[in-house]
Design a protein around this motif. Structure first.
Motif, PDB file in Angstrom:
ATOM      1  N   LEU A   1       0.514  -1.061   0.012  1.00  0.00           N
ATOM      2  CA  LEU A   1       0.462  -0.320  -0.241  1.00  0.00           C
ATOM      3  C   LEU A   1       0.518   1.393   0.266  1.00  0.00           C
ATOM      4  N   ASN A   2       2.050   1.092   0.771  1.00  0.00           N
ATOM      5  CA  ASN A   2       2.499   2.474   0.919  1.00  0.00           C
ATOM      6  C   ASN A   2       3.568   2.362  -0.061  1.00  0.00           C
ATOM      7  N   THR A   3       4.006   1.464  -0.986  1.00  0.00           N
ATOM      8  CA  THR A   3       4.706   2.043  -2.971  1.00  0.00           C
ATOM      9  C   THR A   3       3.974   2.162  -3.241  1.00  0.00           C
ATOM     10  N   CYS A   4       2.522   1.888  -3.669  1.00  0.00           N
ATOM     11  CA  CYS A   4       1.905   1.925  -4.222  1.00  0.00           C
ATOM     12  C   CYS A   4       1.225   3.433  -4.563  1.00  0.00           C
ATOM     13  N   ARG A   5       0.919   3.655  -3.051  1.00  0.00           N
ATOM     14  CA  ARG A   5       0.428   5.424  -3.013  1.00  0.00           C
ATOM     15  C   ARG A   5       1.273   5.951  -3.333  1.00  0.00           C
ATOM     16  N   ASP A   6       2.795   5.905  -3.194  1.00  0.00           N
ATOM     17  CA  ASP A   6       4.425   6.610  -3.261  1.00  0.00           C
ATOM     18  C   ASP A   6       4.167   6.900  -4.731  1.00  0.00           C
ATOM     19  N   LEU A   7       3.922   5.608  -5.418  1.00  0.00           N
ATOM     20  CA  LEU A   7       3.711   5.867  -6.886  1.00  0.00           C
ATOM     21  C   LEU A   7       2.789   6.382  -7.794  1.00  0.00           C
ATOM     22  N   GLN A   8       0.938   6.057  -7.154  1.00  0.00           N
ATOM     23  CA  GLN A   8       0.420   7.121  -7.334  1.00  0.00           C
ATOM     24  C   GLN A   8       0.434   8.122  -7.111  1.00  0.00           C
ATOM     25  N   ASN A   9       0.851   9.673  -6.274  1.00  0.00           N
ATOM     26  CA  ASN A   9       0.672  10.767  -6.234  1.00  0.00           C
ATOM     27  C   ASN A   9       2.280  11.343  -6.229  1.00  0.00           C
ATOM     28  N   ASN A  10       3.249  10.489  -6.370  1.00  0.00           N
ATOM     29  CA  ASN A  10       4.338  10.957  -6.250  1.00  0.00           C
ATOM     30  C   ASN A  10       5.156  10.013  -7.649  1.00  0.00           C
ATOM     31  N   GLN A  11       4.690  10.177  -8.999  1.00  0.00           N
ATOM     32  CA  GLN A  11       5.355   9.882  -9.717  1.00  0.00           C
ATOM     33  C   GLN A  11       7.356  10.495 -10.133  1.00  0.00           C
ATOM     34  N   PRO A  12       7.562   9.269 -10.312  1.00  0.00           N
ATOM     35  CA  PRO A  12       8.778   9.268 -10.682  1.00  0.00           C
ATOM     36  C   PRO A  12       9.392  10.170 -11.613  1.00  0.00           C
TER      37      PRO A  12
END
Length: 734
Positions: A453-464
């Motif tokens: 959940l934390n990894t996917c939320r970072d990919l969703q909100n903070n796109q690299p």
């Protein structure tokens, strides 16, 4: 409530029993008792018999000093020679059912007192709650002895196993768990982009797709969910003795030692109740939380997963609070069976605290996961890499045959029917490639779920940005394969509810996650209320006349401090004592002796508003007439008193006539002579009010008096020839 009219489901065939006297688990002398009210006859609002089971032998309960309505006559499932459902022997029911109801209740002046005394109601004050457990969603378990965990593993497991003893039968319940498919696979890509074998791609979440149960001497029952694209008309299949059974018309059916009821309020028989009669164990089975799929426009059929609730009576010695302090002693002393299975995985270990919730450490924890697999998984089921022990080491007390793929000797002749494949084959059939290599099943722990959940939320909100081509492709593939659609929304919707987080993350379904959250919270509250010890006053010993109802109908009205109120329909007024309160009654000379009972009062009853208004007008008219009569009576009373006083004055009082007196003074009084006219004599005379003066008393003549003495007396002087003036009363004015 005594005298209740509406009976929806008969429980005459379901019995209960206690494990000994009170809480001692002494089941050597325990007896089964009826779990229903005890009225053999059930009548509707018009007085017609609805249904009563048929029992040709008179059976008197040991605890009762009278016969509580046996024998039973009608049989709701049909039996020889009365094979039709709800058919009743005419003469028997007329003599034992209709006539007592008519003579002792309907036509009686004292409102069914004799009828209810002979056919009493159970007060349930000595009720002991069963041990209940639940398995729902993606492997969320709440055991019957208060253990809580999430367990995922494909295969067939022993859900509950109770060995046979002298007084209890053998009970076997198995469940089948399968990997839930990835619903993000688009079936529209079939033939162009993906082959047939890739349509069903499993996830790392396992769900229950079938349950099989039987006891000693009963039919084997299978309840399985139907395969994908086949759940439009029927969402589940019910097989009894390897024969597919339907419950479209007869919702309640009884087989050999098994009672099955289908609640078909939601289309497709999604809610099923199965009761093992002699074992007294009940199972509630629901498909996809019994959701009404017709109201969900984004779904064409249900999800294909089962959730199960299990109830074990107290005669098996399982405490709902999980206390196992003296369980070994009770087993040896009272010959109690060893209850084990997925719903009681650690019968010799101490359970968790009663109010302790489910945490992330309880999600596929390594401390108990392999122990459950080795003890309760049936050999040969599931993936080959999971079970590492050999038969007879740890699960020596568990049955090793698979109830889904095998049949009893008498049911093997029906294995040729097509429905045998629905119980033997898995619901979500996958290609062999998904059982090995990188696609094999990997259990997800609580730490794994939180990391995803934390990894996917970072990919969703903070796109690299500014990534190398290989890094961008890797991030995209990770998001497609492992991430749910909206990971940030999962944390906001579920909060700290672990079953919701687990189901939402792995199954990528908001509806299933919210239903699991509601079901988990509801079961926690209901189970806590069920295992409490209540101070009950029992049933209120009143009758239930027409037009009367309990308000509110579903409110609590039987425990200490509760108030039961009765009311009538809008066309009637309530009469009598219509409010009763349950309270404690203590003997202050013996502080340890107390009881709970309702306050005393009169029987509540209902009177028509029309009749009430009629009585009011009659009371007003008669009241007005009564007031007039009262006024007349008072007038007559005072008139009579006045006339009486006037009569007394005429008889004894002083009366003076001044007709012969002048205006200037009083006329001279003279004694009239004999020759005068007596009418002219004055009438003034003073008479005493009471008593007679001595001068007015007549002289008493002595016996010596004679006629000679009377002649010798002279005449009065005023009379010529008289000799004397001493004649009494001669010169008076009268």
């Amino acid at each position: 409530m005594i005298g209740s009219k509406n009976c929806y489901m008969s429980a005459q065939n379901i019995y209960g029993s206690y494990a000994g006297d009170g809480n001692t688990f002494n089941n050597m002398d325990t007896q089964r008792f009826m779990t229903h009210y005890g009225q053999v006859c059930c009548y509707d609002e018009e007085g017609f018999l609805m249904q009563t089971p048929y029992q040709p032998v008179i059976k008197t309960q040991k605890e009762y000093f009278y016969n509580p309505g046996y024998p039973l006559r009608a049989y709701e499932f049909g039996t020889a020679p009365y094979m039709g459902q709800f058919e009743v022997p005419g003469l028997s029911v007329f003599h034992h059912d209709y006539m007592p109801y008519f003579y002792c209740c309907k036509f009686a002046d004292f409102r069914c007192q004799l009828f209810y005394w002979r056919r009493p109601s159970s007060a349930c004050q000595e009720y002991q709650p069963p041990a209940t457990g639940q398995a729902s969603g993606a492997g969320t378990f709440y055991t019957i002895d208060n253990d809580k965990f999430i367990f995922n593993e494909p295969g067939v497991f022993n859900f509950l196993y109770i060995p046979q003893t002298i007084r209890t039968p053998e009970v076997r319940i198995q469940i089948r768990m399968e990997r839930y498919p990835n619903r993000k696979v688009d079936f529209g890509l079939l033939g162009r982009y993906i082959p047939q074998s890739d349509l069903v791609q499993p996830t790392n979440a396992t769900v229950i797709t079938g349950i099989a149960l039987e006891a000693t001497g009963t039919d084997r029952v299978h309840v399985v969910t139907r395969k994908d694209t086949r759940r439009f008309r029927y969402r589940t299949d019910i097989l009894v003795g390897n024969i597919l059974r339907y419950f479209d018309t007869i919702r309640l059916q009884r087989f050999r030692g098994v009672l099955i009821y289908v609640n078909n309020v939601i289309r497709g028989q999604p809610e099923i109740y199965v009761v093992l009669e002699e074992a007294q164990i009940g199972v509630k089975i629901r498909e996809s939380y019994a959701l009404d799929i017709d109201r969900l426009s984004m779904y064409q059929e249900s999800m294909g997963m089962l959730d199960i609730q299990l109830s074990v009576p107290p005669q098996y010695g399982v405490r709902p609070d999980g206390d196992k302090t003296r369980e070994q002693q009770y087993r040896l002393l009272y010959n109690l069976p060893r209850v084990s299975g997925l719903m009681r995985p650690f019968p010799e270990q101490t359970s968790g605290a009663l109010n302790l919730g489910l945490t992330l450490n309880d999600v596929n924890s390594a401390s108990y996961r392999q122990q459950i697999i080795n003890n309760y998984q049936v050999l040969g089921s599931g993936e080959s890499t999971a079970q590492i022990n050999t038969a007879g080491v740890l699960n020596q007390d568990m049955p090793s045959d698979n109830m889904f793929t095998t049949s009893t000797e008498e049911d093997k002749q029906f294995d040729v029917f097509p429905e045998a494949n629905s119980r033997a084959n898995p619901v979500f059939k996958t290609a062999p490639i998904y059982e090995t290599g990188p696609f094999r099943f990997v259990p997800q722990t609580g730490a794994d779920i939180l990391q995803i959940l934390n990894t996917c939320r970072d990919l969703q909100n903070n796109q690299p940005t500014n990534l190398q081509p290989y890094q961008a492709i890797t991030s995209l593939q990770y998001g497609i394969q492992h991430c749910p659609d909206d990971p940030a929304q999962i944390l906001n919707d579920c909060g700290d509810n672990i079953p919701c987080l687990f189901d939402y993350t792995l199954m990528n379904s908001k509806i299933l996650a919210q239903e699991e959250e509601d079901e988990w919270n509801t079961f926690l509250v209901e189970r806590t209320d069920a295992i409490r010890q209540y101070n009950s006053c029992g049933a209120i010993n009143i009758e239930y006349p027409e037009y009367m109802m309990k308000t509110p109908a579903l409110a609590s009205g039987y425990l200490q401090g509760d108030v039961a109120r009765f009311d009538c329909y809008q066309s009637h007024w309530i009469k009598g004592d219509h409010e009763y309160k349950c309270g404690i009654v203590v003997d202050y000379n013996r502080p340890n002796s107390y009881r709970y009972e309702w306050n005393k009062g009169e029987q509540p009853w209902c009177r028509s508003r029309v009749k009430e208004n009629y009585f009011k007008w009659i009371a007003i008219v008669f009241g007005f007439v009564g007031c007039l009569i009262a006024i007349v009576l008072v007038f007559v009373l005072f008139w009579c008193i006045k006339q009486r006083r006037l009569q007394e004055q005429r008889q004894y009082g002083t009366y003076q006539n001044k007709g012969f007196t002048g205006d200037m003074g009083t006329a001279s009084r003279r004694a009239p002579s004999v020759r005068d006219d007596l009418s002219e004599a004055p009438r003034t005379v003073a008479m005493p009010a009471r008593g007679t003066p001595a001068t007015l008393e007549p002289q008493r003549l002595s016996p010596a008096s004679s006629a000679t003495d009377l002649r010798s007396r002279g005449a009065p002087p005023s009379i010529p020839g008289g000799g004397g003036g001493n004649l009494l009363g001669l010169n008076t004015s009268v």
